[in-house]
Enzyme design. Structure first.
Site, PDB file in Angstrom:
ATOM      1  N   LYS A 184       0.859  -1.187   0.000  1.00 39.09           N
ATOM      2  CA  LYS A 184       0.000   0.000   0.000  1.00 39.09           C
ATOM      3  C   LYS A 184       0.894   1.235   0.000  1.00 39.09           C
ATOM      4  O   LYS A 184       1.450   1.610   1.034  1.00 39.09           O
ATOM      5  CB  LYS A 184      -0.936   0.011   1.214  1.00 39.09           C
ATOM      6  CG  LYS A 184      -2.088   0.948   0.996  1.00 39.09           C
ATOM      7  CD  LYS A 184      -2.473   1.867   2.110  1.00 39.09           C
ATOM      8  CE  LYS A 184      -1.518   2.735   2.765  1.00 39.09           C
ATOM      9  NZ  LYS A 184      -1.206   4.012   2.100  1.00 39.09           N
ATOM     10  N   GLU A 260       9.731   1.215  10.903  1.00 39.83           N
ATOM     11  CA  GLU A 260      10.749   2.244  10.677  1.00 39.83           C
ATOM     12  C   GLU A 260      10.021   3.568  10.834  1.00 39.83           C
ATOM     13  O   GLU A 260       9.309   4.002   9.926  1.00 39.83           O
ATOM     14  CB  GLU A 260      11.326   2.036   9.269  1.00 39.83           C
ATOM     15  CG  GLU A 260      12.748   2.504   9.125  1.00 39.83           C
ATOM     16  CD  GLU A 260      12.789   3.956   8.769  1.00 39.83           C
ATOM     17  OE1 GLU A 260      12.816   4.776   9.711  1.00 39.83           O
ATOM     18  OE2 GLU A 260      12.780   4.265   7.585  1.00 39.83           O
ATOM     19  N   CYS A 294      13.260  10.872   7.684  1.00 43.53           N
ATOM     20  CA  CYS A 294      13.349  10.543   9.112  1.00 43.53           C
ATOM     21  C   CYS A 294      14.795  10.575   9.593  1.00 43.53           C
ATOM     22  O   CYS A 294      15.032  10.599  10.795  1.00 43.53           O
ATOM     23  CB  CYS A 294      12.690   9.200   9.399  1.00 43.53           C
ATOM     24  SG  CYS A 294      13.382   7.892   8.428  1.00 43.53           S
ATOM     25  N   GLU A 391       9.729  16.055  15.171  1.00 42.08           N
ATOM     26  CA  GLU A 391      10.382  15.894  13.876  1.00 42.08           C
ATOM     27  C   GLU A 391       9.898  17.020  12.962  1.00 42.08           C
ATOM     28  O   GLU A 391       8.693  17.189  12.758  1.00 42.08           O
ATOM     29  CB  GLU A 391       9.965  14.527  13.314  1.00 42.08           C
ATOM     30  CG  GLU A 391      10.758  14.079  12.143  1.00 42.08           C
ATOM     31  CD  GLU A 391      10.467  12.622  11.784  1.00 42.08           C
ATOM     32  OE1 GLU A 391       9.319  12.160  11.998  1.00 42.08           O
ATOM     33  OE2 GLU A 391      11.373  11.962  11.280  1.00 42.08           O
TER      34      GLU A 391
HETATM   35  C1  SIN Z   1      13.308   7.767   5.522  1.00 42.13           C
HETATM   36  O1  SIN Z   1      13.247   8.982   5.593  1.00 42.13           O
HETATM   37  O2  SIN Z   1      12.318   7.078   5.766  1.00 42.13           O
HETATM   38  C2  SIN Z   1      14.572   7.010   5.178  1.00 42.13           C
HETATM   39  C3  SIN Z   1      15.431   7.662   4.248  1.00 42.13           C
HETATM   40  C4  SIN Z   1      16.647   6.880   3.843  1.00 42.13           C
HETATM   41  O3  SIN Z   1      16.624   5.688   3.558  1.00 42.13           O
HETATM   42  O4  SIN Z   1      17.671   7.518   3.805  1.00 42.13           O
END
Ligand code: SIN
Length: 487
Positions: A184, A260, A294, A391
């Protein structure tokens, strides 16, 4: 950029749901618009999947699972390798498509195609290295046989910020391990994933192994899958609050889970750091993907003796970056994904300024069309500024000072998140001391970029668990079976 070429690339994308190897409309026939964030205008429509469509996708994944698990690992690896090649052959079109739906500058989109394809090459090599163990029982009587088997049908939920790479980072190991899947993609950026499904089919992926359901109603559509005992795993990249909800849902049938989630990366610059490198790498750590990552540096903790110089030099660099539509030559900073995200970034800056921060550059939205926000550097951040805790997911760099190593470590760890930290120092002993003390899953040591398909990506604390990429990435898609053998 040539509007005719943009149209050609968008028109080439299949815009239905991909279920059981076929493209089809959703159960209700409904569609939704995909927007270009640099204009706010629709670039095309795609099928708006329903819960019934998600169940059909899981039916297809389950029907394909046994046969797929039994295929030769080399064959699975070759499909990934061919997809890697096809992605590289079509990198210009894929990059343009990504820029149109997500906004990142073309050069970065091109970089993401390479990064995303590399996950497939990496896991094509891992597919043939799934092994087990044969050992003698410590008592000497009998033997212990340990084998690895595919987890089973997976639900992979991918974010809008890296529309291809966050997909291939999950699809690559799932395919290599012999799992089937329902993907998804994010509502904002479904096109890259739909194109990837088409390419994987061309590379020889059998029907039903990969199914893609696009939708505007994410939780309605994935809900029935969590209620269905045939689903065995969920892997999610996205925010911590949504990750927590998915964890609750996953508890119903005790799914294997990889999460993640959010980050709040500290970027530590000690007095003994190479300041040129610290500033140059800060641009990457902050501005990659317009700060919408992230792993973006969220807060800069700089020793008081070099903080002013660091902040001024960073402001000069960020202030001279070209903001604009990602398709235009020389553009380094595209739009944020949507109006909500830009409003959130603006609010965090206003909050910091209201609490005493000084704007060294930026601090405002750019233009009336699209969702642009100026690269921003703030100094004099007060301890209660919200952007130290949340964040930012935008091009804003708050610079805060520290006086000593302990204070820097305490500040770095003062977060519920623990994804990544960046450390700049020339002192070897200090670097190892600080790296050990940081409560994170990854560290950039004198580097502003950690992402690498050959390395284990993931966090601790509320940044989630499980690792993507590297040697451990495939383990997330394998179960261990132990056999007690009587000779
Ligand atoms: C992300 O922002 O979810 C990961 C980015 C990355 O793999 O560098």
């Amino acid at each position: 950029m040539d509007a005719a070429r943009e149209k050609k690339v968008v028109d080439a994308v299949p815009t239905g749901l991909f279920i059981g190897g076929k493209w089809r409309a959703g159960a209700t026939g409904a569609t939704f618009n995909v927007e270009d964030p640099s204009t706010g205008e629709a670039i095309c429509t795609v099928a708006d999947g329903t819960p019934a469509d998600a169940t059909a996708a899981l039916d297809a994944a389950c029907a394909a699972q046994a046969e797929w698990a039994a295929t030769a690992p080399r064959d699975r690896g070759e499909i990934l390798r061919r997809t890697f090649q096809l992605m590289n052959d079509r990198a210009d079109d894929l990059a343009l498509l990504m820029t149109l739906e997500m906004g990142k500058p073309l050069a970065e989109a091109r970089g993401e195609v390479t990064y995303g394809a590399e996950f497939l090459r990496w896991f094509s090599e891992e597919a043939v290295r799934i092994d087990g163990r044969w050992s003698t029982n410590p008592s000497g009587a009998g033997r212990l046989l340990t084998m690895k088997q595919p987890v089973g049908p997976c639900l992979l939920i991918t974010p809008w910020n890296f529309p291809i790479a966050m997909g291939t980072r999950k699809i690559g190991p799932a395919v290599a391990a012999g799992c089937t899947m329902v993907v998804k993609p994010a509502q904002q950026t479904p096109l890259s994933m739909l194109m990837l499904a088409e390419i994987m089919t061309e590379a020889g992926l059998p029907a039903g192994v990969l199914n893609v359901v696009t939708t505007t109603k994410a939780s309605d559509v994935t809900g029935p899958l969590f209620d269905d005992a045939r689903l065995r795993k969920v892997s999610f990249t996205g925010s911590t609050p949504i990750g927590k909800k998915l964890m609750e849902q996953a508890s119903k049938h005790l799914l294997r889970v990889s999460m993640e989630l959010g980050g709040n990366a500290p970027y530590l610059v000690f007095a003994d750091a190479d300041l040129d490198a610290a500033v140059d790498q800060a641009v990457i750590a902050k501005m990659r993907n317009i700060g919408e990552s992230c792993v973006a540096a969220n807060r800069f903790h700089v020793h008081e003796s070099v903080a002013d110089e660091f902040a001024e030099r960073l402001a000069q660099k960020l202030g001279s970056m070209k903001v604009g539509r990602g398709t235009e030559p020389g553009v380094e900073v595209g739009p944020l994904i949507d109006a909500t995200q830009r409003a959130k970034v603006a609010e965090l800056v206003e909050d910091a300024v209201g609490k005493g921060a000084k704007v060294l550059t930026g601090g405002e939205q750019v233009g009336d069309r699209g969702y642009f926000y100026a690269p921003t550097v703030l100094s004099g951040i007060s301890d209660d500024a919200t952007l130290l805790r949340e964040e930012i997911f935008g091009p804003v760099a708050p610079v805060k000072t520290f006086a000593g190593e302990e204070e820097a470590i305490t500040a770095a760890n003062d977060s519920e998140f623990g994804l990544v930290a960046y450390v700049f120092t020339s002192d070897v002993k200090r670097s190892l001391r600080v790296v050990e003390a940081l409560e994170v899953g990854m560290v950039g040591l004198n580097r502003g970029l950690v992402s690498n398909p050959a390395a284990e990506f993931g966090g601790v604390k509320e940044s989630g668990f499980g690792r993507e990429g590297g040697r451990e990435g495939i383990d997330e898609y394998l179960s261990t079976k132990y056999v007690a053998v009587d000779l």
